[in-house]
Each structure stands twice: as structure tokens, then as C-alpha cells.
Design an enzyme around this catalytic site. Structure first.
Site, short mmCIF file in Angstrom:
data_model
loop_
_atom_site.label_atom_id
_atom_site.label_comp_id
_atom_site.label_asym_id
_atom_site.label_seq_id
_atom_site.Cartn_x
_atom_site.Cartn_y
_atom_site.Cartn_z
N SER A 91 -16.40 3.14 -20.52
CA SER A 91 -16.79 3.54 -19.16
C SER A 91 -16.19 2.57 -18.17
CB SER A 91 -18.31 3.59 -19.01
OG SER A 91 -18.67 3.70 -17.64
N GLY A 92 -15.54 3.10 -17.14
CA GLY A 92 -14.94 2.24 -16.14
C GLY A 92 -15.95 1.56 -15.25
N SER A 93 -16.91 2.32 -14.71
CA SER A 93 -17.90 1.72 -13.81
C SER A 93 -18.75 0.70 -14.56
CB SER A 93 -18.77 2.81 -13.18
OG SER A 93 -19.54 3.49 -14.14
N GLY A 261 -14.60 5.84 -13.52
CA GLY A 261 -13.39 5.17 -13.99
C GLY A 261 -12.67 5.91 -15.09
#
Length: 344
Positions: A91-93, A261
Site C-alpha cells: 500500500s502506498g499511503s 498509491g
């Protein structure tokens, strides 16, 4: 105070998306990789995810992260990501949230003006660069796992609509991506209720009609998350959209508050597959709050039979609190609850 479990956490968001980071209170989680540790937690300690993300301690849009010792000697920290309905491989965030907490709380040493570190996620090693000033991580950039498109302009039979055209792409999770215009719906925060109802139908239909698995790990399947896209409004951006996370209840969904993200990376893989985005170009993606993530293709590669890209993604996180959570042994809801008024 009586408690059968005591967990400490830092509350943080990345461009609007909350990603609670657990800093203490977890038992030893076995496994020789972080992916194996994630699976063990899923099978043996899933009550922690429920406790942290469901009411009364959580709410539908919240994500959570567990910091664990890394298994790979090249990594500085391991990261297990938890969402309402699954353990995302990446996960980007949440990567931005975890990095912000690691550096700004001193769990890992911050070096100004740039700190470099490596996180071991269930997808493997993620190299991170944080621009730092006056004790603050002002921008977090990470080199993501390779992203690729599996299906372009595929047709699904969408109940209540008919035939819809979608793309299926991997950006760290498997996304079903659809142009919002074909549904006459603008993916803005004001249309959130309509977006999540439509997006959940799209996700369910795509999961049934276009199931996919990762060539390098057949245990990673999808699509498990949906994304509606639209042309930009702000001339400083390249695109916008809304990602819907499933809450785990039938028909239940919630908007990702950030531009997402892994969703941005999946969208970039689709654009690259269509010849619309080239290496070295920035792609600024806006979410439903108007906040942005900036992606860039730094390498072209392959994953199994698919042409792929290696993207970087940049954004910022902000700590807004610390918390101590407990579970009274007499509490009738030790792992929380969900109710259909907001959960679906």
C-alpha cells in the site's frame, strides 16, 4: 483498568488517508518472510485487525499497520498492512504513513536533508527516500514493486448497467479500473455514496468474471479493489479518480481519502501499456479530496508474461496523535463491530 490486550499506536494520515501504525503490544509473529508473517497473523491474530479497524476503535476509512522485525537483512523494518477486508500485499499511503512514524518518532534515525531506508513488505523490499527538514518528513518517495496491466478494455456484465469496459492491473494490489464517464458519474467526494455503490458492484462482477493471480505468487489474487478515473480538472495534475475499499460487508464500500498509491501505480501501468505514459514522465494523480500523489516510471521490465513498469511514488504524511487501545475482558465487543448504516 483491566485489559486483556494493550496496544499502542501512532495516528497518521497520508494525503488524507488514515493509516494507524501499531508501535507496541503485539506478540511475536513467526515466519521466515514478512509475507509468511502476514499469513500467520491473518490465520492466528486476525482479532487485532478487527479490534483496530472496527468500531468503537476504528471506522470504515481507517487502515492499520503493524511494524515487525524484518526477515531480510537488507531491510530496516518489516511492515504488515491491514485494511477492512484484507491484508494488502502493498500500500502506498500506508508505506508513507509508516515511514513518517518511523522517522518522526525516532524509531529509526532521521538524517537531514535525506533519509534512506528499506521496508520489507509482503511483496518484498521497498526502497524509501524521505526528504526531511526540522524533524519533519516533508516528502516520502518509494520505489514500488513492478506494476502491470493484465486486461485492457475487457468487458464485464455489470448488474443494473449492462456491459461495462474495465482494465485489470496490479500496482501492489489488483485493481479493476473503469472510466467513470461511461456511467455518467463524476468521481468527486461529493458523489461518494454513488461511487462506492457502483464501485462495489464493479469489483464483485470483475472478481467473478475476470479473476487474476500474480505470476510470482499465486496466493495473491484479485481484483480486490476498484478505481473510477476521470480527466484532470486542475492543470497541475495529469488525472484524478476515486478508489473504493471494500468494508467486508455485502455492498459495503468506502472511498480512499487519498489518491491511493498502489492505485496510482496500477493506473500508470495501464497508461504505459496504451503508450500514453513513458519512462521519466511525472504522473500527478488527484484523489477525492484534491490531494495528490506523484508517480514516475523509472524502469521497464516484465513480470511473468506481462510487460511491466517499475514506478516510484511520492507523497507526504502527517502525525495527528498517539493512542493506547485496550480490551476489557468483560467487553461484549472485544474485537469491535460493524453496523449496516455506514458499513454496508
Amino acid at each position: 483498568m483491566r485489559s486483556s490486550r494493550l496496544i499502542t499506536a501512532v495516528e497518521v494520515h497520508a494525503e488524507g488517508e488514515p493509516g494507524r501504525v501499531i508501535t507496541g503490544g503485539l506478540p511475536h509473529i513467526p515466519g521466515d518472510t514478512v509475507f509468511a508473517r502476514m499469513r500467520w497473523m491473518q490465520d492466528n491474530l486476525d482479532e487485532v485487525r478487527h479490534m483496530m479497524l472496527r468500531e468503537p476503535r476504528g471506522y470504515p476509512a481507517l487502515c492499520c499497520n503493524a511494524l515487525v522485525p524484518p526477515c531480510d537483512p537488507a531491510a530496516d523494518m518489516g511492515l504488515i498492512i491491514m485494511e477492512q477486508s484484507e491484508y494488502p500485499p502493498m500500500s502506498g499511503s500506508n508505506t508513507i504513513c509508516a515511514t513518517t512514524v518511523l522517522l518522526e518518532t525516532g524509531i529509526l534515525p532521521m538524517q537531514e536533508p535525506v533519509t534512506e531506508l528499506t521496508l520489507e513488505t509482503p511483496t518484498g523490499l521497498i526502497r524509501v527516500r524521505a526528504d526531511c527538514e526540522n524533524g519533519k518528513a516533508t516528502c516520502v518517495t518509494f520505489r514500488n514493486v513492478p506494476a502491470f496491466a493484465v486486461h485492457l478494455d475487457a468487458e464485464i456484465d455489470l448488474p443494473g448497467h449492462g456491459i461495462a469496459r474495465v482494465d485489470i492491473a496490479w500496482g501492489g494490489m489488483f485493481f479493476v479500473i473503469a472510466d467513470a464517464n461511461q456511467f455518467g458519474l463524476d468521481p468527486t467526494g461529493e458523489n461518494g455514496a454513488k461511487i462506492v455503490r457502483l464501485s462495489e458492484r464493479i469489483r464483485a462482477a470483475a472478481a467473478e468474471q475476470l479473476p487474476v493471480s500474480h505470476p510470482d505468487n499465486a496466493d495473491i489474487t484479485g481484483p480486490t479493489i476498484s478505481q473510477l478515473t476521470a480527466p484532470p480538472i486542475d492543470p497541475t495534475t495529469n488525472g484524478r479518480g476515486a478508489v473504493t475499499l471494500w468494508t467486508g460487508r455485502p455492498g459495503g464500500g468506502v472511498l480512499d481519502r487519498s489518491p491511493c498509491g498502489t492505485g496510482t501505480c496500477a493506473k500508470m501501468a495501464v497508461l504505459h501499456a496504451r503508450g500514453l505514459l513513458k519512462p521519466g514522465q511525472d504522473y500527478v494523480n488527484a484523489g477525492p479530496l484534491g490531494t495528490t500523489f506523484t508517480g514516475r516510471i523509472v524502469e521497464e521490465t516484465t513480470v511473468g508474461p506481462y510487460k511491466a513498469i517499475v514506478p516510484t511514488l511520492s507523497g507526504q504524511g502527517w502525525i495527528y496523535g498517539t493512542s493506547t487501545w485496550m480490551s476489557d475482558p468483560s467487553d461484549p465487543f472485544p474485537t469491535g463491530y460493524t453496523i449496516g448504516d455506514i458499513w454496508g
